[in-house]
Design a protein around this motif. Structure first.
Motif, PDB file in Angstrom:
ATOM      1  N   CYS A 111      -6.015  16.614 -12.676  1.00 18.00           N
ATOM      2  CA  CYS A 111      -7.216  15.773 -12.647  1.00 18.00           C
ATOM      3  C   CYS A 111      -6.836  14.340 -12.997  1.00 18.00           C
ATOM      4  O   CYS A 111      -6.078  14.113 -13.951  1.00 18.00           O
ATOM      5  N   GLY A 112      -7.366  13.411 -12.249  1.00 17.23           N
ATOM      6  CA  GLY A 112      -7.160  12.007 -12.565  1.00 17.23           C
ATOM      7  C   GLY A 112      -8.468  11.350 -12.925  1.00 17.23           C
ATOM      8  O   GLY A 112      -9.532  11.727 -12.432  1.00 17.23           O
ATOM      9  N   TYR A 113      -8.407  10.357 -13.801  1.00 17.29           N
ATOM     10  CA  TYR A 113      -9.594   9.569 -14.118  1.00 17.29           C
ATOM     11  C   TYR A 113      -9.175   8.120 -14.263  1.00 17.29           C
ATOM     12  O   TYR A 113      -8.034   7.802 -14.620  1.00 17.29           O
ATOM     13  N   GLY A 114     -10.095   7.217 -13.944  1.00 20.31           N
ATOM     14  CA  GLY A 114      -9.776   5.801 -14.009  1.00 20.31           C
ATOM     15  C   GLY A 114     -10.959   4.972 -13.559  1.00 20.31           C
ATOM     16  O   GLY A 114     -12.076   5.464 -13.456  1.00 20.31           O
TER      17      GLY A 114
ATOM     18  N   VAL B  65       0.831  -1.207   0.000  1.00 17.49           N
ATOM     19  CA  VAL B  65       0.000   0.000   0.000  1.00 17.49           C
ATOM     20  C   VAL B  65       0.863   1.255   0.000  1.00 17.49           C
ATOM     21  O   VAL B  65       0.582   2.226  -0.714  1.00 17.49           O
ATOM     22  N   LEU B  66       1.928   1.256   0.779  1.00 21.15           N
ATOM     23  CA  LEU B  66       2.804   2.423   0.822  1.00 21.15           C
ATOM     24  C   LEU B  66       3.478   2.661  -0.518  1.00 21.15           C
ATOM     25  O   LEU B  66       3.707   3.807  -0.913  1.00 21.15           O
ATOM     26  N   HIS B  67       3.772   1.606  -1.247  1.00 23.52           N
ATOM     27  CA  HIS B  67       4.340   1.799  -2.590  1.00 23.52           C
ATOM     28  C   HIS B  67       3.314   2.410  -3.539  1.00 23.52           C
ATOM     29  O   HIS B  67       3.679   3.155  -4.451  1.00 23.52           O
ATOM     30  N   VAL B  68       2.032   2.104  -3.335  1.00 25.65           N
ATOM     31  CA  VAL B  68       0.982   2.780  -4.114  1.00 25.65           C
ATOM     32  C   VAL B  68       1.018   4.273  -3.813  1.00 25.65           C
ATOM     33  O   VAL B  68       0.913   5.115  -4.716  1.00 25.65           O
ATOM     34  N   VAL B  69       1.181   4.616  -2.531  1.00 28.72           N
ATOM     35  CA  VAL B  69       1.252   6.023  -2.117  1.00 28.72           C
ATOM     36  C   VAL B  69       2.426   6.725  -2.791  1.00 28.72           C
ATOM     37  O   VAL B  69       2.273   7.804  -3.379  1.00 28.72           O
ATOM     38  N   PHE B  70       3.610   6.133  -2.701  1.00 30.80           N
ATOM     39  CA  PHE B  70       4.800   6.761  -3.285  1.00 30.80           C
ATOM     40  C   PHE B  70       4.648   6.911  -4.788  1.00 30.80           C
ATOM     41  O   PHE B  70       4.987   7.952  -5.373  1.00 30.80           O
TER      42      PHE B  70
ATOM     43  N   GLY C  56       0.072  -0.449 -12.819  1.00 29.40           N
ATOM     44  CA  GLY C  56      -0.699  -0.437 -14.054  1.00 29.40           C
ATOM     45  C   GLY C  56      -0.054   0.500 -15.046  1.00 29.40           C
ATOM     46  O   GLY C  56       1.174   0.553 -15.156  1.00 29.40           O
ATOM     47  N   ILE C  57      -0.873   1.259 -15.760  1.00 31.47           N
ATOM     48  CA  ILE C  57      -0.347   2.184 -16.757  1.00 31.47           C
ATOM     49  C   ILE C  57      -0.910   3.582 -16.517  1.00 31.47           C
ATOM     50  O   ILE C  57      -2.028   3.735 -16.037  1.00 31.47           O
ATOM     51  N   PHE C  58      -0.088   4.576 -16.832  1.00 28.21           N
ATOM     52  CA  PHE C  58      -0.457   5.983 -16.708  1.00 28.21           C
ATOM     53  C   PHE C  58      -0.324   6.638 -18.075  1.00 28.21           C
ATOM     54  O   PHE C  58       0.633   6.362 -18.806  1.00 28.21           O
ATOM     55  N   LEU C  59      -1.257   7.509 -18.397  1.00 27.16           N
ATOM     56  CA  LEU C  59      -1.091   8.399 -19.543  1.00 27.16           C
ATOM     57  C   LEU C  59      -0.942   9.796 -18.966  1.00 27.16           C
ATOM     58  O   LEU C  59      -1.870  10.343 -18.379  1.00 27.16           O
TER      59      LEU C  59
ATOM     60  N   ALA D 107       2.032   9.693  -5.601  1.00 25.23           N
ATOM     61  CA  ALA D 107       2.551  11.024  -5.269  1.00 25.23           C
ATOM     62  C   ALA D 107       3.561  11.496  -6.303  1.00 25.23           C
ATOM     63  O   ALA D 107       3.553  12.669  -6.711  1.00 25.23           O
ATOM     64  N   MET D 108       4.436  10.604  -6.731  1.00 26.53           N
ATOM     65  CA  MET D 108       5.453  10.989  -7.715  1.00 26.53           C
ATOM     66  C   MET D 108       4.842  11.216  -9.098  1.00 26.53           C
ATOM     67  O   MET D 108       5.177  12.179  -9.779  1.00 26.53           O
ATOM     68  N   ASN D 109       3.923  10.337  -9.496  1.00 29.93           N
ATOM     69  CA  ASN D 109       3.324  10.468 -10.827  1.00 29.93           C
ATOM     70  C   ASN D 109       2.486  11.733 -10.957  1.00 29.93           C
ATOM     71  O   ASN D 109       2.546  12.436 -11.966  1.00 29.93           O
TER      72      ASN D 109
END
Length: 512
Positions: free
Chosen positions: A277-280, A182-187, A315-318, A190-192
């Protein structure tokens, strides 16, 4: 490092900073931490031990966050439950996860009572507000006056969450995560998205879902952001809150963005504070995305394409700068993640070919709790097999086209619903649509579009079919259009296509 420790540190580091705004309630980080500790000690006094599973069926609220962080601080495992599920579904989850405690909004007191009637594992049922039935306790009854942090050692390798999948194809499965994941999801998030302590976040998507919970609630708390919570999604009030609270980061599912666009006086709100803004959680129609970018007046949009089993940070980010050339694509691998698109033999597909999207990352779940068979099917050779069909282009950008179980095969040709839906969303009279396959004696399956019209509109189905023929190959054109008041979705915004197929098929059988 553990999740609860981040709150304790912020209570010492920025005690007076506003942590939570929920309606008329406002809590500083010190007040937030104190309330969490009072509940955490109450859980310990009730006999809760490290490693116990604690379920909570609650709408978005300050208490949701207090319950979650109290669970983290006592070293228990949080099991958020979708509040839109039926009694049988809730009963299944509570039994499957081996919960010993369940918190719930008072509105769900009767449902919980019925769902736990034969569950001998649960020994503590706590109504957060409202109704309290026989055998249940009120939230205030288990609070203590102790504001010191509980003396429980929680390690990064300790289990933290069981997140149940959306159940778009049947009963949900419980994805197990430890604090490290979970903490890696946070990091990663935050960076992305360049989240920083000066950001103000607005939570409108359901916080029980992994996207809002791990990507933004836990990230926002870790970084010391101010977080505004809405219990229900009301489009006009969302726009009002953005203006009032100077929200700088906003995340929503595509359906919610679409409804923001329907607010009659949307242009009157000052949304200039929003810088990202994020969407997903579901595909974003290009037509809706283009209008949303215009509404918010910023091109800083992030497509966050993952799934519950990936935390969902894996996953993937655009990224915003990639939208100009690749709008509609899912993106490239997020930080600390490897992604591939493979055929049925696990070999990488060539550009343009459809294959299965697979993921490798520290953010991926440990396993499906209590389900070794599904775990073995999904986690193979260090990779998470998502069940999503996708293509990859010459530049390495991945685009999801369908779920494996939702792909339509008509006359031997594969039809991917996302492609057809993207075309339909450009038709100006349609508010929403979903494309499914139904049995057909001649072609095996036929392409059917379920459509929702904008208010006051009417549509000639033959005109709509002619429009589709101009933009799609003949075998991809829906042979039938079914008008409905709404598209069935789960609370995270994903279309429940299996329920649509069942309902339509049952209706046809009843008519025959």
């Amino acid at each position: 490092m553990d999740i609860g420790l981040s709150l304790s540190r912020n209570a010492r580091r920025i005690p007076e900073k506003t942590a939570i705004i929920f309606g008329e309630e406002t809590y500083s980080y010190k007040q937030f931490n104190n309330k969490v500790n009072k509940l955490a000690h109450g859980l310990l006094e009730q006999g809760v031990e490290k490693g116990d599973k604690i379920a909570f069926m609650m709408k978005n609220s300050a208490e949701f966050m207090i319950v979650y962080y109290a669970i983290m601080k006592v070293g228990a495992i949080a099991v958020p439950v979708n509040f839109r599920l039926t009694m049988n579904e809730v009963s299944y989850i509570l039994d499957n996860c081996d919960a010993s405690v369940v918190f719930f909004d008072g509105d769900y007191a009767s449902l919980i009572q019925e769902a736990t009637a034969e569950n001998e594992k649960i020994n503590l049922k706590v109504a957060v507000d409202g109704n309290v039935l026989n055998g249940q306790l009120a939230y205030e009854e288990i609070l203590t006056g102790i504001i010191e942090n509980p003396d429980i050692v929680v390690d990064e390798s300790d289990d933290a969450e069981i997140l149940y999948t959306s159940g778009t194809t049947g009963y949900p499965k419980g994805a197990l995560f430890d604090h490290h994941r979970v903490l890696h999801v946070v990091f990663n998030t935050a960076m992305n998205m360049k989240i920083n302590p000066g950001d103000n976040l607005l939570h409108v998507a359901p916080m029980f879902h992994s996207a809002q919970l791990n990507l933004f609630v836990v990230s926002g708390t870790y970084l010391g952001c101010t977080q505004v919570i809405h219990q229900n999604f009301e489009p006009a009030k969302v726009l009002e809150a953005i203006e009032k609270h100077k929200i700088s980061i906003f995340f929503s599912v595509p359906t919610m963005y679409n409804f923001l666009l329907q607010v009659p006086n949307k242009e009157e709100f000052d949304l200039s504070s929003v810088t990202r803004c994020g969407y997903g959680a579901a595909p974003m129609p290009i037509a809706v995305l283009e209008k949303t970018i215009e509404l918010f007046g910023t091109e800083q949009f992030y497509n966050m394409c993952g799934q519950t089993e990936g935390g969902p940070g894996a996953g993937i980010f655009l990224l915003p700068e990639e939208h100009k050339e690749k709008m509609g694509a899912g993106g490239k691998a997020s930080l600390n993640t490897e992604v591939r698109v493979v055929d049925d033999h696990g070999k990488d597909v060539v550009p343009g070919q459809v294959g299965e999207f697979i993921i490798q990352s520290e953010m991926v779940m440990k396993m499906y709790y209590n389900d070794p068979e599904e775990t073995a099917n999904t986690l193979r050779d260090g990779w998470l097999y998502t069940g999503d069909l996708a293509t990859i282009d010459e530049d390495g950008y991945i685009t999801l086209v369908d779920r494996k179980k939702d792909m339509i095969i008509s006359g031997g040709e594969n039809v991917y619903s996302t492609e057809v839906e993207q075309v339909l969303y450009k038709y100006p009279k349609l508010l929403e649509c979903a494309v499914i396959g139904l049995p057909d004696e001649t072609w095996g399956e036929k392409v059917v579009a379920v459509i929702v019209l904008k208010k006051g509109e009417t549509v000639d189905h033959e005109d709509l079919k002619a429009y589709c023929k101009k933009n799609l190959a003949g075998y991809k054109v829906p042979v039938e259009f079914i008008e409905e008041e709404e598209i069935p979705r789960n609370a995270s915004g994903k279309v429940l296509k299996y329920r649509m197929r069942e309902a339509i098929t049952a209706g046809e059988n009843n008519d025959s």
